[in-house]
Scaffold this motif. Structure first.
Motif, mmCIF file in Angstrom:
data_model
loop_
_atom_site.group_PDB
_atom_site.id
_atom_site.type_symbol
_atom_site.label_atom_id
_atom_site.label_comp_id
_atom_site.label_asym_id
_atom_site.label_seq_id
_atom_site.Cartn_x
_atom_site.Cartn_y
_atom_site.Cartn_z
ATOM 1 N N ALA A 54 0.619 -1.293 -0.045
ATOM 2 C CA ALA A 54 0.055 0.150 0.107
ATOM 3 C C ALA A 54 0.848 1.279 0.073
ATOM 4 O O ALA A 54 0.629 2.220 -0.977
ATOM 5 N N PRO A 55 1.574 1.278 0.794
ATOM 6 C CA PRO A 55 2.658 2.521 0.810
ATOM 7 C C PRO A 55 3.609 2.719 -0.616
ATOM 8 O O PRO A 55 3.616 3.689 -1.042
ATOM 9 N N SER A 56 4.255 1.457 -0.825
ATOM 10 C CA SER A 56 4.638 1.284 -1.941
ATOM 11 C C SER A 56 4.119 1.961 -3.265
ATOM 12 O O SER A 56 4.533 2.677 -4.214
ATOM 13 N N LEU A 57 2.849 1.427 -3.272
ATOM 14 C CA LEU A 57 2.028 1.904 -4.703
ATOM 15 C C LEU A 57 1.699 3.289 -4.676
ATOM 16 O O LEU A 57 1.500 3.835 -5.655
ATOM 17 N N LEU A 58 1.143 3.780 -3.407
ATOM 18 C CA LEU A 58 0.901 5.073 -3.472
ATOM 19 C C LEU A 58 1.803 6.207 -3.515
ATOM 20 O O LEU A 58 1.839 7.089 -4.407
ATOM 21 N N GLY A 59 3.262 5.707 -3.011
ATOM 22 C CA GLY A 59 4.519 6.232 -3.280
ATOM 23 C C GLY A 59 4.754 6.529 -4.868
ATOM 24 O O GLY A 59 5.089 7.583 -5.235
ATOM 25 N N LEU A 60 4.595 5.424 -5.495
ATOM 26 C CA LEU A 60 4.834 5.337 -6.798
ATOM 27 C C LEU A 60 3.826 6.199 -7.689
ATOM 28 O O LEU A 60 4.340 6.734 -8.673
ATOM 29 N N PHE A 61 2.570 6.102 -7.353
ATOM 30 C CA PHE A 61 1.765 6.783 -7.925
ATOM 31 C C PHE A 61 1.863 8.338 -8.053
ATOM 32 O O PHE A 61 1.764 9.095 -8.974
ATOM 33 N N LEU A 62 2.426 8.900 -6.863
ATOM 34 C CA LEU A 62 2.626 10.108 -6.675
ATOM 35 C C LEU A 62 4.087 10.508 -6.829
ATOM 36 O O LEU A 62 4.221 11.807 -7.028
ATOM 37 N N SER A 63 4.756 9.837 -6.766
ATOM 38 C CA SER A 63 6.261 10.267 -7.207
ATOM 39 C C SER A 63 6.589 11.111 -8.509
ATOM 40 O O SER A 63 7.429 11.973 -8.330
ATOM 41 N N PRO A 64 5.756 11.028 -9.490
ATOM 42 C CA PRO A 64 5.906 11.722 -10.688
ATOM 43 C C PRO A 64 5.536 13.249 -10.115
ATOM 44 O O PRO A 64 6.476 14.168 -10.590
ATOM 45 N N ALA A 65 4.583 13.433 -9.603
ATOM 46 C CA ALA A 65 4.167 14.703 -9.294
ATOM 47 C C ALA A 65 5.175 15.258 -8.175
ATOM 48 O O ALA A 65 5.711 16.431 -8.116
ATOM 49 N N ILE A 66 5.866 14.302 -7.229
ATOM 50 C CA ILE A 66 6.978 14.946 -6.378
ATOM 51 C C ILE A 66 8.098 15.383 -7.118
ATOM 52 O O ILE A 66 8.730 16.384 -6.926
ATOM 53 N N TYR A 67 8.765 14.528 -8.157
ATOM 54 C CA TYR A 67 9.824 15.085 -8.649
ATOM 55 C C TYR A 67 9.765 16.205 -9.594
ATOM 56 O O TYR A 67 10.671 16.892 -9.633
ATOM 57 N N TRP A 68 8.437 16.453 -10.205
ATOM 58 C CA TRP A 68 8.075 17.586 -10.945
ATOM 59 C C TRP A 68 8.368 18.670 -9.893
ATOM 60 O O TRP A 68 8.714 19.828 -10.314
ATOM 61 N N ALA A 69 7.526 18.754 -8.898
ATOM 62 C CA ALA A 69 7.459 19.687 -7.862
ATOM 63 C C ALA A 69 8.864 19.898 -7.490
ATOM 64 O O ALA A 69 9.258 21.162 -7.226
ATOM 65 N N SER A 113 0.857 10.393 -15.300
ATOM 66 C CA SER A 113 0.652 10.118 -14.075
ATOM 67 C C SER A 113 -0.426 8.985 -13.627
ATOM 68 O O SER A 113 -0.100 8.093 -13.136
ATOM 69 N N LEU A 114 -1.546 9.502 -14.362
ATOM 70 C CA LEU A 114 -2.795 8.595 -13.829
ATOM 71 C C LEU A 114 -2.783 7.222 -14.956
ATOM 72 O O LEU A 114 -2.785 6.216 -14.372
ATOM 73 N N LEU A 115 -2.024 7.298 -15.821
ATOM 74 C CA LEU A 115 -1.914 6.056 -16.763
ATOM 75 C C LEU A 115 -0.949 5.487 -15.946
ATOM 76 O O LEU A 115 -1.238 4.050 -16.044
ATOM 77 N N LEU A 116 0.117 5.665 -15.697
ATOM 78 C CA LEU A 116 1.118 5.012 -14.975
ATOM 79 C C LEU A 116 0.591 4.341 -13.762
ATOM 80 O O LEU A 116 0.774 3.071 -13.404
ATOM 81 N N GLY A 117 0.188 5.233 -12.924
ATOM 82 C CA GLY A 117 -0.399 4.609 -11.460
ATOM 83 C C GLY A 117 -1.443 3.479 -11.880
ATOM 84 O O GLY A 117 -1.395 2.235 -11.019
ATOM 85 N N THR A 118 -2.469 3.711 -12.705
ATOM 86 C CA THR A 118 -3.583 2.790 -12.867
ATOM 87 C C THR A 118 -2.922 1.279 -13.332
ATOM 88 O O THR A 118 -3.305 0.666 -12.964
ATOM 89 N N GLY A 119 -2.182 1.513 -14.480
ATOM 90 C CA GLY A 119 -1.667 0.351 -15.041
ATOM 91 C C GLY A 119 -0.609 -0.541 -14.104
ATOM 92 O O GLY A 119 -0.981 -1.506 -14.002
ATOM 93 N N VAL A 120 0.221 -0.096 -13.262
ATOM 94 C CA VAL A 120 0.899 -0.525 -12.422
ATOM 95 C C VAL A 120 0.178 -1.233 -11.214
ATOM 96 O O VAL A 120 0.293 -2.516 -10.925
ATOM 97 N N THR A 121 -0.921 -0.622 -10.733
ATOM 98 C CA THR A 121 -1.695 -1.057 -9.578
ATOM 99 C C THR A 121 -2.690 -2.108 -10.128
ATOM 100 O O THR A 121 -2.732 -3.196 -9.502
ATOM 101 N N ALA A 122 -3.272 -2.052 -11.417
ATOM 102 C CA ALA A 122 -3.780 -3.238 -11.996
ATOM 103 C C ALA A 122 -2.960 -4.516 -11.921
ATOM 104 O O ALA A 122 -3.470 -5.598 -11.732
ATOM 105 N N VAL A 123 -1.699 -4.400 -12.513
ATOM 106 C CA VAL A 123 -0.839 -5.565 -12.705
ATOM 107 C C VAL A 123 -0.554 -6.149 -11.603
ATOM 108 O O VAL A 123 -0.453 -7.317 -11.102
ATOM 109 N N VAL A 124 -0.028 -5.217 -10.181
ATOM 110 C CA VAL A 124 0.295 -5.864 -9.133
ATOM 111 C C VAL A 124 -0.982 -6.472 -8.340
ATOM 112 O O VAL A 124 -0.790 -7.481 -7.802
ATOM 113 N N TYR A 125 -2.066 -5.879 -8.377
ATOM 114 C CA TYR A 125 -3.282 -6.322 -7.851
ATOM 115 C C TYR A 125 -3.675 -7.799 -8.435
ATOM 116 O O TYR A 125 -4.031 -8.923 -7.898
ATOM 117 N N GLY A 126 -3.645 -7.639 -9.663
ATOM 118 C CA GLY A 126 -3.643 -9.044 -10.608
ATOM 119 C C GLY A 126 -2.826 -10.033 -10.154
ATOM 120 O O GLY A 126 -3.560 -11.254 -9.988
#
Length: 497
Positions: free
Chosen positions: A64-79, A212-225
């Protein structure tokens, strides 16, 4: 447009480190590794939490923390590139503190996962500590400073296990959760008062929300599957839909990123072999850090005939068993920073990953008592010391100063994807030979053996992947500090308006 703000480090560029920079490096090491200490607490608490909440989905306590961190990391590095690395790290630490409090107060497993997920926001910023080092430290000291900051993980390896063990054995998993709150609070204080801001800015970048939305959605779907494959059946429509759909979304992400002006992932930089080779190699090698989960489960799960092959140790006993390897890891990490000034860092990473693979093969056959674990630990400690020190050095070697935040961000995104998948696969591999009782998942000896074989394969593959890179710059060859803004030809895109 690139702009700067003055920092204490500017006055001393090209000279020896001042006292304030030494203090800053100490606290930068803390900010880089605070998440590792929290990870130790979480890892030690995993067995108690799984049994207390009677869940077979304990993998999500880590994911859970790994995936949310991954999902938000693009925004973090841009900021970080736009507003400042320290400022972004501080904001993320405050949010993580809020998540840690939620987890500590949680009375249900879903609420616990929510808090842990929010706390994962900070983990995605930790690599920015190395970017700050490059921005504020004199060129001749960048290699040693980066190695020293990276080597702080060895101190974590010595003190962290005993801190987490003492807390867990005395106060249980709830005490571990509240200790996470305290550690994150220390991180907030360190960032607020002891670490200078980086002078490097790039105001020209826009944030790629679609990517960011595409990457987070795609990775989460694969990991959950992958996680649901054992329960639903690998040929079930739901699993195939999640895996196929997730991979399709990731493919769309790649197509979109190659066509937009300000991509989330620097596709133009991927045309350069040093960069894409670094991304590929470090992402695979970084997966070896996930093996700690297997060790926690093996040591701390109860020993129950015909049900659980855990060793049934206390957290303190496990910490004592791991103690001899800590100074070896620390010495290797510090020495590797110096070696990176004389040798191609990819060779150091390849050697470290190969040694780790050897240690995993040994663990397949020798994991039944403390004597066996202590005897086999030096090989793994040397390998891990080389890995954790060389990874950030390779990012520095592969990019220019102006690209440092982008390089760290891209490497973190890629390695985060690989780690999430590797962690989920490890749990699936262990569950194949495990049993469940009263709603909790337990693991057999074959479960642990198969997990060690998995990580041996990852280490061997990681070592070979290092040679996808060409010869990389030694640390005494890299340019440090701020550089002029890149031209349109260098970026592969039109100049910003």
């Amino acid at each position: 447009m690139t702009s700067t703000t003055a920092t204490p480090g500017e006055a001393e560029r090209g000279s020896r480190l001042g006292a304030h920079l030494v203090v800053a490096l100490v606290f930068l090491s803390w900010t880089a590794h605070a998440s590792s200490i929290i990870g130790l607490l979480a890892g030690n608490a995993t067995a108690q939490i799984a049994i207390h909440f009677r869940t077979t989905q304990i993998a999500w306590f880590t994911l859970a923390p790994s995936l949310l961190g991954l999902f938000l990391s693009p925004a973090i590095y841009w900021a970080a590139t736009r507003y400042g690395k320290r400022r972004v790290m501080l904001s993320a630490a405050v949010l993580a503190l809020f998540g840690d409090v939620i987890a500590a107060l949680a009375t249900s497993f879903p609420l616990l996962l929510l808090g842990r997920a929010i706390s994962g926001i900070y983990a995605g910023t930790a690599v920015l500590a190395y970017a700050i080092v490059r921005d504020i430290v004199p060129k001749k000291s960048v290699g040693s400073a980066s190695g020293a900051v990276a080597g702080g993980i060895a101190v974590v390896g010595v003190a962290g296990p005993f801190l987490s063990a003492g807390v867990l054995d005395s106060f249980g998993y709830r005490g571990a959760l509240w200790t996470m709150v305290c550690l994150t609070a220390v991180t907030v204080v360190a960032l607020l008062f002891f670490i200078p801001e980086s002078p490097v800015r790039d105001q020209s970048k826009r944030f790629d929300w679609i990517g960011s939305l595409l990457l987070g959605t795609g990775v989460t779907a694969v990991v959950y599957g992958i996680g649901q494959g054992s329960d639903w059946g690998w040929t079930s429509g739901r699993v195939i839909g999640l895996l196929g759909g997730g991979l399709a979304v990731i493919l769309v992400f790649v197509i979109v990123e190659s066509r937009i002006e300000h991509p989330l992932f620097p596709m133009a930089m991927l045309k350069r072999r040093p960069f894409w080779g670094m991304i590929a190699a470090t992402s695979v090698v970084y997966c070896v850090t996930s093996v700690g989960t297997v060790g926690y489960l093996l040591a701390l799960y109860p020993k129950i005939p015909h049900l659980s092959a855990g060793l049934g140790w206390s957290a303190t006993h496990y910490a004592l068993v791991g103690l001899p390897g800590a100074p070896i890891l620390l010495g290797t990490a510090l020495f590797a920073g110096r070696l990176a000034k004389r040798f191609d860092p990819r060779l150091l990473l390849a050697t470290g990953s190969a040694l780790f693979a050897v240690s995993m093969v040994l663990s397949v056959y020798f994991h039944y008592n403390a004597t066996q674990m202590i005897a086999t630990s030096p090989v793994g400690s040397i390998g891990m010391g080389l890995v954790i020190t060389t990874l950030p050095i390779l990012v520095i070697s592969a990019v220019e100063p102006r690209e440092q935040a982008l390089g760290n961000g891209a490497q973190s995104i890629a390695s985060g994807i690989f780690i999430a998948v590797a962690t989920q696969v490890a749990y699936v591999v262990m569950a194949q030979k495990g049993l469940s009782s009263h709603g909790a998942q337990f693991y057999s000896d074959a479960s642990f053996k198969n997990a060690y074989w998995l990580f041996a394969g990852i280490g061997a593959l990681g070592s070979l992947s290092c040679f996808l890179m060409p010869r990389m710059k030694r640390m005494d060859e890299v340019e440090s500090g701020q550089a002029p803004a890149p031209s349109a030809e260098e970026e592969g895109a039109p100049l910003p308006r």
